[in-house]
Design a protein around this motif. Sequence first.
Motif, mmCIF file in Angstrom:
data_model
loop_
_atom_site.group_PDB
_atom_site.id
_atom_site.type_symbol
_atom_site.label_atom_id
_atom_site.label_comp_id
_atom_site.label_asym_id
_atom_site.label_seq_id
_atom_site.Cartn_x
_atom_site.Cartn_y
_atom_site.Cartn_z
ATOM 1 N N ARG A 113 0.838 -1.210 0.000
ATOM 2 C CA ARG A 113 0.000 0.000 0.000
ATOM 3 C C ARG A 113 0.866 1.251 0.000
ATOM 4 N N MET A 114 1.981 1.227 0.732
ATOM 5 C CA MET A 114 2.911 2.355 0.714
ATOM 6 C C MET A 114 3.512 2.526 -0.672
ATOM 7 N N ALA A 117 0.958 3.946 -3.107
ATOM 8 C CA ALA A 117 0.677 5.354 -2.831
ATOM 9 C C ALA A 117 1.840 6.258 -3.241
ATOM 10 N N LEU A 118 3.081 5.812 -3.012
ATOM 11 C CA LEU A 118 4.243 6.664 -3.268
ATOM 12 C C LEU A 118 4.746 6.586 -4.700
ATOM 13 N N GLY A 120 3.528 3.597 -7.308
ATOM 14 C CA GLY A 120 2.619 2.958 -8.248
ATOM 15 C C GLY A 120 3.367 2.551 -9.506
ATOM 16 N N ALA A 138 -2.629 -4.211 -6.521
ATOM 17 C CA ALA A 138 -3.778 -3.653 -5.803
ATOM 18 C C ALA A 138 -4.971 -4.596 -5.809
#
Length: 390
Positions: A113-114, A117-118, A120, A138
């Motif tokens: 998830r990090m 978010a940072l 992709g 995802a």
Amino acid sequence: MALTGKQHCDTLDLIRALAAGAVCVSHLRNLMFVDYRSSAGIGLAGKAFYFVSNYGHTAVIVFFLLSGYFVGGSVLRQAEAGTWNWQRYLTERMSRLWIVLIPALLLTMFWDRMGIALAGGPFYLGTEGTFDQQINVASHLGAATLACNLAFLQTLACGTYGSNGPLWSLANEFWYYLWFPACFVLLRQRRGFGAFAAAAFALATMIAFPSLLSGFGLWLLGVVLVVLEKRFPARRARTGLPWFTLASGAVFVAALVCSRLFVWSNDWIVGVPCFIFLRCILWENVRLHPAPLSRIAIRFSGFSYSLYLTHFSFILFVAAVGFGQRIQFDARGALVLLGMLALCYVYAYAVYLLFERNTKRVQRSIQKFRFLRATPAQVAPHGGSRGSIG
């Protein structure tokens, strides 16, 4: 290597530690470095790196053999002593698997998830071109996939959780842990509804999960090692070098090389020579020397399970966020490889200290409950599971 009378075989610890390292190096290469055909102007050292750094899947075959030897062997020994029972066995196996799997899944969620978010992009969409990561991460982070992986049904009823592709083999291990004692107890007792029900369940799941059967055959080779060890005990005295071990080791290495040169995909081509190599080690009673090498092997083997379950998502995060694209394996790339390998080991060791090291303590706590407490006659030393992934 030197001969010793101690029961614990640190040579197998070394093999397990090297196998875990091979898996980590393989994923480092595929996630962080361009493919061999895209590499520019690499020398002999670079070509050697690309050749020896792609044995991750082969290392899992070694894990299966060692798992059969240690886990299957413990079932045989306890059954012979009359101390084996499903309740304690499942308690020990499930706690051993989950004590690292649960935090590993949570860490996978955190890194993925990090990373999404940072950064992709291609790394998390599966379009970077690396063989080890070809999915949209995802779409594999849902609660249903998490529960499916906790139930060891990844690759059977769902994908592996998030980016953590190495979880595929944990499903194999789990079902082998169930299949072998279910069949063995039936063959040994040949009576009782429970024995027939367990065997019927094992047979039904074998039919339902045919993709696991080849690996189960390799796992059973590890059990054969225990049978041979009992019928033909280890040599008590030896003069000179362990020639059978050296010769079988050379054959095993040759099989590894041939599997790369000729792109043979059959796991048995490597599995059978590995079985012979392990048999020779046990028969010639080969141990590590000097003592510091033995301690290092035992130490690194001790947290190999944590390393196996935690490294992939961490490497992917660093590759996507820290580099943004795969890099060339040059002098800088070699430093990146060494630095990342060190970070992976430190990270895995921290997970080991927090969780895996407490496995025995957790098992003792569970067994304090009255419905799991064994009678004094049932208590017997258990065979270790150092050789298994879990």
